[in-house]
Design a protein around this motif. Structure first.
Motif, PDB file in Angstrom:
ATOM      1  N   PRO A 136     -35.491 -31.990 -16.603  1.00 40.00           N
ATOM      2  CA  PRO A 136     -35.998 -30.708 -17.112  1.00 40.00           C
ATOM      3  C   PRO A 136     -37.341 -30.387 -16.475  1.00 40.00           C
ATOM      4  N   GLY A 138     -40.707 -27.670 -16.828  1.00 44.64           N
ATOM      5  CA  GLY A 138     -41.393 -26.608 -17.567  1.00 44.64           C
ATOM      6  C   GLY A 138     -42.255 -25.800 -16.612  1.00 44.64           C
ATOM      7  N   SER A 141     -46.757 -28.936 -14.471  1.00 43.10           N
ATOM      8  CA  SER A 141     -48.204 -29.193 -14.462  1.00 43.10           C
ATOM      9  C   SER A 141     -48.580 -30.623 -14.808  1.00 43.10           C
ATOM     10  N   ASP A 205     -56.058 -27.339 -21.045  1.00 45.95           N
ATOM     11  CA  ASP A 205     -56.730 -26.778 -19.854  1.00 45.95           C
ATOM     12  C   ASP A 205     -55.687 -26.172 -18.906  1.00 45.95           C
ATOM     13  N   SER A 206     -54.469 -26.667 -18.985  1.00 47.39           N
ATOM     14  CA  SER A 206     -53.384 -26.220 -18.109  1.00 47.39           C
ATOM     15  C   SER A 206     -52.588 -25.062 -18.722  1.00 47.39           C
ATOM     16  N   THR A 211     -45.739 -25.071 -20.312  1.00 47.88           N
ATOM     17  CA  THR A 211     -44.796 -24.430 -21.241  1.00 47.88           C
ATOM     18  C   THR A 211     -44.708 -25.178 -22.571  1.00 47.88           C
ATOM     19  N   SER A 220     -48.631 -33.097 -25.785  1.00 46.20           N
ATOM     20  CA  SER A 220     -49.854 -32.460 -25.301  1.00 46.20           C
ATOM     21  C   SER A 220     -50.882 -32.239 -26.425  1.00 46.20           C
ATOM     22  N   SER A 221     -52.112 -32.011 -25.984  1.00 48.30           N
ATOM     23  CA  SER A 221     -53.165 -31.641 -26.932  1.00 48.30           C
ATOM     24  C   SER A 221     -54.022 -30.542 -26.316  1.00 48.30           C
TER      25      SER A 221
HETATM   26  C1  LIG Z   1     -55.560 -29.291 -14.232  1.00 46.63           C
HETATM   27  C2  LIG Z   1     -54.750 -29.834 -15.359  1.00 46.63           C
HETATM   28  C3  LIG Z   1     -55.247 -29.764 -16.658  1.00 46.63           C
HETATM   29  C4  LIG Z   1     -54.491 -30.285 -17.711  1.00 46.63           C
HETATM   30  N1  LIG Z   1     -54.986 -30.196 -18.986  1.00 46.63           N
HETATM   31  C5  LIG Z   1     -54.257 -30.654 -20.028  1.00 46.63           C
HETATM   32  C6  LIG Z   1     -54.745 -30.559 -21.371  1.00 46.63           C
HETATM   33  O1  LIG Z   1     -55.832 -30.041 -21.620  1.00 46.63           O
HETATM   34  N2  LIG Z   1     -53.961 -31.044 -22.360  1.00 46.63           N
HETATM   35  C7  LIG Z   1     -52.743 -31.587 -22.115  1.00 46.63           C
HETATM   36  O2  LIG Z   1     -52.075 -31.975 -23.056  1.00 46.63           O
HETATM   37  N3  LIG Z   1     -52.279 -31.723 -20.860  1.00 46.63           N
HETATM   38  C8  LIG Z   1     -52.988 -31.257 -19.819  1.00 46.63           C
HETATM   39  N4  LIG Z   1     -52.502 -31.375 -18.537  1.00 46.63           N
HETATM   40  C9  LIG Z   1     -51.204 -32.020 -18.309  1.00 46.63           C
HETATM   41  C10 LIG Z   1     -49.988 -31.073 -18.398  1.00 46.63           C
HETATM   42  O3  LIG Z   1     -50.375 -29.729 -18.315  1.00 46.63           O
HETATM   43  C11 LIG Z   1     -49.231 -31.343 -19.686  1.00 46.63           C
HETATM   44  O4  LIG Z   1     -48.633 -32.604 -19.579  1.00 46.63           O
HETATM   45  C12 LIG Z   1     -48.183 -30.300 -20.059  1.00 46.63           C
HETATM   46  O5  LIG Z   1     -47.778 -30.553 -21.372  1.00 46.63           O
HETATM   47  C13 LIG Z   1     -46.966 -30.286 -19.148  1.00 46.63           C
HETATM   48  O6  LIG Z   1     -46.226 -29.119 -19.431  1.00 46.63           O
HETATM   49  P1  LIG Z   1     -45.271 -28.470 -18.342  1.00 46.63           P
HETATM   50  O7  LIG Z   1     -44.590 -27.331 -18.990  1.00 46.63           O
HETATM   51  O8  LIG Z   1     -46.036 -28.175 -17.114  1.00 46.63           O
HETATM   52  O9  LIG Z   1     -44.244 -29.647 -18.121  1.00 46.63           O
HETATM   53  P2  LIG Z   1     -43.710 -30.294 -16.751  1.00 46.63           P
HETATM   54  O10 LIG Z   1     -44.843 -30.817 -15.974  1.00 46.63           O
HETATM   55  O11 LIG Z   1     -42.800 -29.355 -16.094  1.00 46.63           O
HETATM   56  O12 LIG Z   1     -42.865 -31.509 -17.335  1.00 46.63           O
HETATM   57  C14 LIG Z   1     -43.481 -32.599 -17.961  1.00 46.63           C
HETATM   58  C15 LIG Z   1     -42.415 -33.535 -18.521  1.00 46.63           C
HETATM   59  O13 LIG Z   1     -41.756 -32.904 -19.602  1.00 46.63           O
HETATM   60  C16 LIG Z   1     -40.364 -32.766 -19.337  1.00 46.63           C
HETATM   61  N5  LIG Z   1     -39.968 -31.454 -19.841  1.00 46.63           N
HETATM   62  C17 LIG Z   1     -40.502 -30.256 -19.522  1.00 46.63           C
HETATM   63  N6  LIG Z   1     -39.901 -29.284 -20.222  1.00 46.63           N
HETATM   64  C18 LIG Z   1     -38.962 -29.889 -20.996  1.00 46.63           C
HETATM   65  C19 LIG Z   1     -37.994 -29.419 -21.941  1.00 46.63           C
HETATM   66  N7  LIG Z   1     -37.873 -28.129 -22.255  1.00 46.63           N
HETATM   67  N8  LIG Z   1     -37.192 -30.331 -22.535  1.00 46.63           N
HETATM   68  C20 LIG Z   1     -37.298 -31.648 -22.252  1.00 46.63           C
HETATM   69  N9  LIG Z   1     -38.189 -32.144 -21.377  1.00 46.63           N
HETATM   70  C21 LIG Z   1     -39.016 -31.270 -20.765  1.00 46.63           C
HETATM   71  C22 LIG Z   1     -40.218 -32.916 -17.841  1.00 46.63           C
HETATM   72  O14 LIG Z   1     -38.958 -33.416 -17.472  1.00 46.63           O
HETATM   73  C23 LIG Z   1     -41.332 -33.890 -17.527  1.00 46.63           C
HETATM   74  O15 LIG Z   1     -40.875 -35.197 -17.790  1.00 46.63           O
HETATM   75  C24 LIG Z   1     -53.238 -30.878 -17.459  1.00 46.63           C
HETATM   76  C25 LIG Z   1     -52.739 -30.922 -16.153  1.00 46.63           C
HETATM   77  C26 LIG Z   1     -53.487 -30.410 -15.108  1.00 46.63           C
HETATM   78  C27 LIG Z   1     -52.952 -30.479 -13.716  1.00 46.63           C
END
Ligand SMILES: Cc1cc2nc3c(=O)[nH]c(=O)nc-3n(C[C@H](O)[C@H](O)[C@H](O)COP(=O)(O)OP(=O)(O)OC[C@H]3O[C@@H](n4cnc5c(N)ncnc54)[C@H](O)[C@@H]3O)c2cc1C
Length: 570
Positions: A136, A138, A141, A205-206, A211, A220-221
């Motif tokens: 999957p 999102g 990030s 922050d992201s 998503t 996440s937090s």
């Molecule tokens: C600059 C920067 C700042 C950040 N700041 C924060 C912060 O303040 N707080 C924080 O918590 N994190 C932070 N992060 C980390 C990141 O943004 C989080 O981990 C976020 O929750 C990932 O969400 P995504 O939608 O991008 O998921 P993805 O990166 O696309 O996926 C992450 C994981 O979740 C799984 N996944 C995604 N969607 C689903 C779904 N619908 N069902 C099942 N599995 C799924 C994917 O397979 C993968 O294993 C940061 C990252 C960066 C690069």
């Protein structure tokens, strides 16, 4: 690209055309030169064009392609090179360095864009029936290698982008709950909620590029968690598609129905199925929102004050405090003439010196207040007294307003630094309050020891970012001056030193970035071998064929990063 689905650039954060700028920040270049010896004004190597990458061809079989097209239609079954590369990685340093070098690993063979729950159900079954791997996606990030297929994966790899599932479906205004599709990005979700007077209050922050489903799958937090809770608190119910089954958890304020299945899905990183929607707590948009800035003589004073804020009746939305180096960084990163760059004006400096402060040790703090006017007034009074009791002083809300506006710009800085030969990353952990100061001293110490051993210049700074009754999260940012081909080995040494310090000082492997492959080597230390046994049994029971994002969280087969220093120093 699919219409209506945002996609980040293949080589870095956010969209093309957005980047970090420093020319109107006169103190920034001298700060970087002083701390790590890099002249950021020197010309940089351009990013190679996408066409220069040697992208492995898609291995999607014609029969699986036809099945998927039958479920989704041609438009939503994408096999072009750029789409596949964007879905091959998250945005960790390791990802960014490798993609820029064209070291692409096992790129997905196809990217799918389902538009309904039923389509997700059909595609999950089709992919598992074909014994392919399903990942999957999102916002892409994450920074823990949670999206990458295992090196050498010989089966077909299918990435499922949830971006078309982007609607707030329903708001239960009596209960303060909203039913929201999992692929919605932060800003889109808040726009839909706030148009009806509601907010979820989750702001990592992201936020702009992540998503709801990704937040749930990584635990996440957000920066306002002191008021709204972590995503684990916010998520009350959800729907997850599993091979041959659909898990439906109704939203409940609490339940005693055995070991929590909701908690098993939280942080599951795609290993149990695809989350398609969730029921989350939502709140009325507050009447007043204000961020005040304060200074303390030292970081230790700031930590103590944050603990006392939690113990008090204050109920703030956010309380963060930066150590001395991060304070210097924040001020160096302020625009000329802005409230941030002039924070420690001559007048304030004089006052600090009169109080006997060592200006090289000062710690800056932002505290966020939300609610009715009377609640904010009352809370500010409590916080003001705690600040004064700990020797601190307030400097008003101007800098906080600027922080609030600029809070999502920082991720672009990492790409800018990488262009200039600086490897930058973050590691974060929680400890009980009793060990917070020790954690700060020992994690930063471990980083500098690693730099000494490597003979490289680096810098690490930290802030307390999220507070709880019994402890807090500290968030460490580090930068290493290493432009060599070996910079990922250097990165491993530094990252490993900090992560090991977390384990050695009563911390956890990660407070909110999740595990992925990056943190999996520390899982036994974090939750004990028996804890890993429970997780392994869960994943194997649900997914005996290892079709669902295998290798993440539990290190069961893939060569993730090693915690053995000999591997890296050799
Ligand atoms: C600059 C920067 C700042 C950040 N700041 C924060 C912060 O303040 N707080 C924080 O918590 N994190 C932070 N992060 C980390 C990141 O943004 C989080 O981990 C976020 O929750 C990932 O969400 P995504 O939608 O991008 O998921 P993805 O990166 O696309 O996926 C992450 C994981 O979740 C799984 N996944 C995604 N969607 C689903 C779904 N619908 N069902 C099942 N599995 C799924 C994917 O397979 C993968 O294993 C940061 C990252 C960066 C690069």
């Amino acid at each position: 690209m699919i219409e209506g689905v945002k996609q980040q650039k293949w080589w870095g954060w956010g969209e093309e055309g957005h980047s970090y700028g420093y020319k109107d920040k006169p103190k920034f270049a001298p700060f970087v030169m002083k701390k790590v010896g890099v002249d950021i004004a020197l010309p940089v190597k351009p990013i190679p064009p996408f066409s220069s990458l040697d992208v492995p061809p898609s291995r999607l079989s014609e029969s699986l392609r036809q099945t998927l097209v039958g479920i989704l239609g041609e438009t939503y079954v994408q096999t072009d090179d750029e789409t596949r590369v964007v879905h091959a990685f998250g945005k960790g340093v390791r990802d960014l360095v490798r993609v820029r070098r064209g070291e692409l690993g096992r790129v997905p063979d196809v990217v799918l864009y389902p538009g309904t729950q039923r389509e997700v159900e059909r595609l999950v079954d089709a992919v598992v029936d074909a014994d392919a791997v399903l990942i999957p996606f999102g916002g892409g990030s994450n920074i823990v290698a949670a999206l990458e297929a295992e090196p050498g994966e010989s089966r077909q790899v299918v990435s499922v982008n949830l971006g078309r599932l982007n609607k707030v479906l329903e708001i239960d205004e009596v209960s303060g709950l909203a039913h929201i599709q999992a692929g919605v990005f932060g800003p889109d979700m808040e726009d839909q909620l706030q148009a009806r007077g509601w907010t979820m209050g989750h702001h990592p922050d992201s936020f702009v590029w992540s998503t709801l489903g990704g937040w749930i799958a990584t635990r996440s937090s957000g920066m306002q968690s002191d008021k709204y809770g972590d995503i684990a608190d916010i998520t009350r119910g959800l729907t997850m598609v599993m091979p041959g089954r659909v898990l439906e958890l109704r939203p409940l304020p609490s339940t005693s129905s055995g070991p929590s299945v909701r908690e098993m899905v939280l942080g599951s990183e795609g290993r149990l199925g695809i989350i398609t929607s969730a029921w989350v707590n939502v709140h009325r948009v507050p009447e007043v929102r204000e961020i005040q800035a304060y200074f303390y003589p030292t970081y230790a004073d700031g930590l103590k004050a944050c603990r006392q804020i939690v113990e008090s009746d204050a109920e703030v939305m956010m309380a963060r405090v930066s150590d001395a180096l991060e304070t210097e960084y924040i001020m160096a990163n302020g625009k000329k003439g802005s409230k941030l760059s002039s924070l420690v004006s001559k007048g304030i400096q004089k006052l600090m010196l009169q109080k006997g402060w060592d200006l090289s040790q000062i710690a800056m703090s932002f505290v966020g207040f939300e609610g009715s006017k009377s609640h904010v007034r009352y809370t500010k009074g409590i916080v003001g007294k705690i600040v004064r009791d700990n020797g601190g002083m307030g400097v008003g809300k101007g800098p906080g307003a600027l922080y609030d506006q600029k809070k999502y710009d920082t991720p672009y800085l990492r790409d800018f630094m990488l262009d200039r030969g600086l490897v930058c990353d973050v590691s974060e952990t929680t400890t009980p309050w009793a060990y917070a100061e020790q954690m700060h001293t020992n994690a930063t110490g471990a980083f500098y020891k690693a730099m000494d051993e490597l003979g490289l210049r680096g810098v690490v700074f930290c802030h307390l970012s999220h507070s709880y009754h019994s402890g807090a999260c500290q968030y460490f940012t580090f930068a290493i001056n290493d432009d060599s081909e070996n910079n990922l080995v250097t990165y491993d040494v530094a990252k490993r030193a900090i992560q090991q310090a977390f384990m050695d000082n009563h911390g956890t492997v990660s407070h909110h970035h999740g595990v992925g492959e990056e943190h999996s080597p520390w899982m036994e230390q974090d939750i004990s071998p028996a804890g890993v046994h429970i997780q392994r049994t869960l994943f194997e029971g649900i997914d005996p064929g290892r079709n669902l994002n295998p290798g993440k969280i539990i290190h069961d087969g893939a060569p993730g990063i090693s915690t053995n220093s000999a591997d890296h120093m050799a």
